[in-house]
Design a protein around this motif. Structure first.
Motif, PDB file in Angstrom:
ATOM      1  N   GLU A   1      -1.003  23.769 -16.415  1.00  0.00           N
ATOM      2  CA  GLU A   1      -0.049  22.988 -15.631  1.00  0.00           C
ATOM      3  C   GLU A   1       0.082  21.593 -16.245  1.00  0.00           C
ATOM      4  N   PRO A   2       1.228  21.300 -16.860  1.00  0.00           N
ATOM      5  CA  PRO A   2       1.385  19.995 -17.518  1.00  0.00           C
ATOM      6  C   PRO A   2       1.616  18.828 -16.567  1.00  0.00           C
ATOM      7  N   ILE A   3       1.952  19.108 -15.296  1.00  0.00           N
ATOM      8  CA  ILE A   3       2.331  18.039 -14.363  1.00  0.00           C
ATOM      9  C   ILE A   3       1.136  17.605 -13.530  1.00  0.00           C
ATOM     10  N   THR A   4       0.843  16.306 -13.558  1.00  0.00           N
ATOM     11  CA  THR A   4      -0.077  15.704 -12.597  1.00  0.00           C
ATOM     12  C   THR A   4       0.785  15.115 -11.486  1.00  0.00           C
ATOM     13  N   PRO A   5       0.725  15.643 -10.275  1.00  0.00           N
ATOM     14  CA  PRO A   5       1.686  15.233  -9.246  1.00  0.00           C
ATOM     15  C   PRO A   5       1.462  13.797  -8.773  1.00  0.00           C
ATOM     16  N   LEU A   6       2.508  13.245  -8.198  1.00  0.00           N
ATOM     17  CA  LEU A   6       2.469  11.871  -7.702  1.00  0.00           C
ATOM     18  C   LEU A   6       1.323  11.649  -6.735  1.00  0.00           C
ATOM     19  N   ILE A   7       1.022  12.633  -5.891  1.00  0.00           N
ATOM     20  CA  ILE A   7      -0.025  12.456  -4.885  1.00  0.00           C
ATOM     21  C   ILE A   7      -1.376  12.147  -5.531  1.00  0.00           C
ATOM     22  N   SER A   8      -1.574  12.589  -6.755  1.00  0.00           N
ATOM     23  CA  SER A   8      -2.827  12.328  -7.460  1.00  0.00           C
ATOM     24  C   SER A   8      -2.893  10.929  -8.043  1.00  0.00           C
ATOM     25  N   LYS A   9      -1.761  10.258  -8.144  1.00  0.00           N
ATOM     26  CA  LYS A   9      -1.703   8.947  -8.791  1.00  0.00           C
ATOM     27  C   LYS A   9      -1.261   7.829  -7.850  1.00  0.00           C
ATOM     28  N   ILE A  10      -0.838   8.185  -6.644  1.00  0.00           N
ATOM     29  CA  ILE A  10      -0.181   7.181  -5.808  1.00  0.00           C
ATOM     30  C   ILE A  10      -1.144   6.089  -5.349  1.00  0.00           C
ATOM     31  N   ARG A  11      -2.434   6.455  -5.170  1.00  0.00           N
ATOM     32  CA  ARG A  11      -3.426   5.430  -4.816  1.00  0.00           C
ATOM     33  C   ARG A  11      -3.682   4.505  -6.000  1.00  0.00           C
ATOM     34  N   SER A  12      -3.871   5.069  -7.196  1.00  0.00           N
ATOM     35  CA  SER A  12      -4.128   4.231  -8.371  1.00  0.00           C
ATOM     36  C   SER A  12      -2.884   3.447  -8.777  1.00  0.00           C
ATOM     37  N   LEU A  13      -1.703   3.972  -8.461  1.00  0.00           N
ATOM     38  CA  LEU A  13      -0.475   3.218  -8.697  1.00  0.00           C
ATOM     39  C   LEU A  13      -0.518   1.887  -7.962  1.00  0.00           C
ATOM     40  N   TYR A  14      -1.017   1.911  -6.739  1.00  0.00           N
ATOM     41  CA  TYR A  14      -1.131   0.670  -5.972  1.00  0.00           C
ATOM     42  C   TYR A  14      -2.349  -0.141  -6.382  1.00  0.00           C
ATOM     43  N   GLU A  15      -3.496   0.501  -6.485  1.00  0.00           N
ATOM     44  CA  GLU A  15      -4.738  -0.232  -6.727  1.00  0.00           C
ATOM     45  C   GLU A  15      -4.829  -0.793  -8.134  1.00  0.00           C
ATOM     46  N   GLU A  16      -4.232  -0.114  -9.122  1.00  0.00           N
ATOM     47  CA  GLU A  16      -4.306  -0.585 -10.501  1.00  0.00           C
ATOM     48  C   GLU A  16      -3.066  -1.371 -10.922  1.00  0.00           C
TER      49      GLU A  16
ATOM     50  N   GLY B   1       0.830  -1.197   0.000  1.00  0.00           N
ATOM     51  CA  GLY B   1       0.000   0.000   0.000  1.00  0.00           C
ATOM     52  C   GLY B   1       0.861   1.242   0.000  1.00  0.00           C
ATOM     53  N   VAL B   2       0.357   2.304   0.624  1.00  0.00           N
ATOM     54  CA  VAL B   2       1.076   3.576   0.698  1.00  0.00           C
ATOM     55  C   VAL B   2       1.471   3.832   2.147  1.00  0.00           C
ATOM     56  N   THR B   3       2.778   3.898   2.401  1.00  0.00           N
ATOM     57  CA  THR B   3       3.317   4.099   3.744  1.00  0.00           C
ATOM     58  C   THR B   3       4.119   5.395   3.787  1.00  0.00           C
ATOM     59  N   LEU B   4       3.873   6.194   4.816  1.00  0.00           N
ATOM     60  CA  LEU B   4       4.663   7.394   5.051  1.00  0.00           C
ATOM     61  C   LEU B   4       5.583   7.175   6.239  1.00  0.00           C
TER      62      LEU B   4
END
Length: 507
Positions: free
Chosen positions: A283-298, A157-160
């Motif tokens: 703004e061309p950048i979609t930051p990691l925080i917007s994708k980090i959940r889908s990075l794990y779930e998908e 998952g996502v750990t801080l």
């Protein structure tokens, strides 16, 4: 070892704290073979071999060394047994943690701090604090030799990893970073175990990027530049991080490590105020925080982030560990309470579908290599010593590479391949210069064969790993040289070097 002031050096590849597959010693059912170099005694500025001394060296001193180091009765049987059992247990543990749904494990009692920034040896002294897991995160495993082991399990998952400055956040991440390797007994990190596919990601200004689909994170660039096949000889912090992530996923990574200190801030986060100031259209950048959940779930890829200032990541975290004076605390419930009490939210940029990860078909060719720049000085400056060139046997001047090829610098972070420098310093999970020598062999091999085969990058690294498994570390040498100075890199660092080659072409 040196036997006299006029020569007589016996040199073998010196290992470090990590246990790597090496070519220095070959063990078969029939024999044990040690590979080393000998500096024969010489006179007249090394122009004439001193024959009698050389005879003594090779027929008397060498057999003495072999008997003292390679014949089992000369060794401490208990030490040998403990070493073998320790490594066996670490291999078993890494499989167990993955089966238990963990991405990493840190045992109670582990010594994570190192002696200094220039030494990988464990710290000693009265201020040393052994690692102790929070009760809520403690896991236990039964190993075949050691028996029961307990420690902190980090789930998928996502750990801080949060906490104040100088409280051990990066020290913990550094241990997880090299937890993909086994360690020698007494290192202190013997049973720090990380999923072997975990890759450290960082910003890398100036790196070469070739035909990588970074549209997941970056699109709508000025002048209509294509980000689905993005290429640049001079990547920025954000484009390099996007490429590094996509390239790691391309060859099978199931986990990523990030340290806020070495990341591009605009790639990590874009807060609500900045969203209001700069519209998404600009703004061309979609930051990691917007994708980090889908990075794990998908994609099934976990993330572990060290954060000290990006509090918005509390919104997307499954687990939050706070380091307090080098002691880990599970503060997940507290973090979720803060999120509820002080809602910030990600607005329209929260939990966006991840997007594609493309497979590329590389061609390693020197035909379109740009004129090389002077070698960067960073490798020399970091080690405080003049850079050395550690040429692979047959690699320089043999004609097989079409130009000069070498591993340069004491840290092995700079490869010269066919006269072109490849900076490997951002591949932080390379732990020994001999891994860089093996990577150089891979590049030379692919240069000779990749033009006739159309394989994806993942298929090429699969083939290389299969050859190493079946034939040993020196099987790629096209002239059949037997080298004792090779150590096995992971597939991710092999692919990372290929991706950074400025002559790379994608078919």
């Amino acid at each position: 070892m040196r036997t006299s002031s006029k020569g007589g050096d016996f040199n073998m590849d010196k290992p470090g704290q990590q246990v790597l597959e090496r070519s220095a010693v070959d063990v078969t059912p029939e024999f044990v073979e040690a590979r080393f170099t000998v500096g024969l005694p010489a006179q007249g500025q090394g122009r004439s071999i001193m024959g009698r001394q050389a005879i003594t060296l090779l027929t008397e001193r060498l057999p003495e060394i072999a008997k003292a180091t390679m014949v089992f009765p000369s060794l401490d049987a208990q030490d040998v047994q403990r070493f073998v059992e320790c490594i066996e247990d670490q291999c078993v543990l890494r499989d167990l943690i993955v089966g238990a749904g963990l991405v990493a494990f840190v045992p109670n009692g582990a010594i994570l701090p190192r002696l200094s920034g220039a030494s990988d040896l464990p710290m000693r002294g009265g201020n040393l604090i052994p690692f102790v897991s929070p009760a809520s995160l403690e896991k236990s495993f039964k190993l075949p030799n050691r028996g029961l082991i307990k420690g902190m399990g980090i789930p998928k998952g996502v750990t801080l990893i949060a906490g104040g400055g100088f409280h051990g956040k990066s020290t913990l991440l550094d241990a997880l970073q090299v937890g993909v390797y086994n360690h020698i007994p007494g290192d202190g990190r013997e049973f720090v175990s990380t999923d072997a596919s975990v890759v450290k990601i960082r910003a890398e200004d100036g790196r070469s990027i070739t035909s990588v689909d970074i549209s997941t994170f970056i699109s709508n660039l000025p002048f209509g530049q294509n980000t689905e096949r993005f290429s640049t000889p001079d990547g920025s912090g954000s484009t390099s991080m996007a490429a590094n992530i996509q390239e790691a996923l391309e060859v099978g990574s199931r986990g990523l490590l990030f340290d806020e200190d070495t990341c591009a801030t605009n790639f990590l986060i874009r807060d609500r105020r900045m969203q209001m100031l700069v519209s998404k259209d600009n703004e061309p950048i979609t930051p990691l925080i917007s994708k980090i959940r889908s990075l794990y779930e998908e994609k099934g890829c976990s993330s572990i982030l060290v954060v000290g200032g990006c509090g918005s990541y509390l919104d997307v975290a499954d687990l939050v560990v706070s380091m307090e004076s080098y002691v880990p605390m599970d503060v997940t419930a507290k973090a979720k309470g803060i999120v509820s009490a002080l809602p910030i939210g990600l607005g329209d940029e929260g939990n966006i579908p991840y997007g594609p990860v493309s497979s590329r078909t590389p061609l390693i060719s020197t035909a379109n290599v740009p004129t090389p720049d002077p070698a960067p000085a960073t490798d020399t400056e970091e080690t405080g010593a003049a850079a050395t060139e550690l040429s692979r046997a047959g690699g320089g001047g043999s004609g097989r590479s079409g130009g000069k090829s070498a591993v340069r610098g004491r840290t092995g972070h700079l490869i010269t391949f066919s006269g072109t420098d490849i900076d490997l310093s951002a591949l932080e999970q390379l732990v020994h210069p001999s891994q860089a020598r093996s990577i150089l062999d891979v590049l030379l091999y692919l240069q000779s064969v990749s033009g006739g085969k159309q394989k994806t990058l993942a298929q090429w690294v699969d083939e290389i790993e299969g050859m190493w498994d079946a034939k040993g570390m020196d099987c790629l040498d096209l002239q059949g040289w037997k080298s004792g100075e090779l150590a096995r890199p992971r597939r991710f660092e092999v692919a990372g070097a290929i991706n950074r080659f400025r002559g790379l072409r994608i078919m």
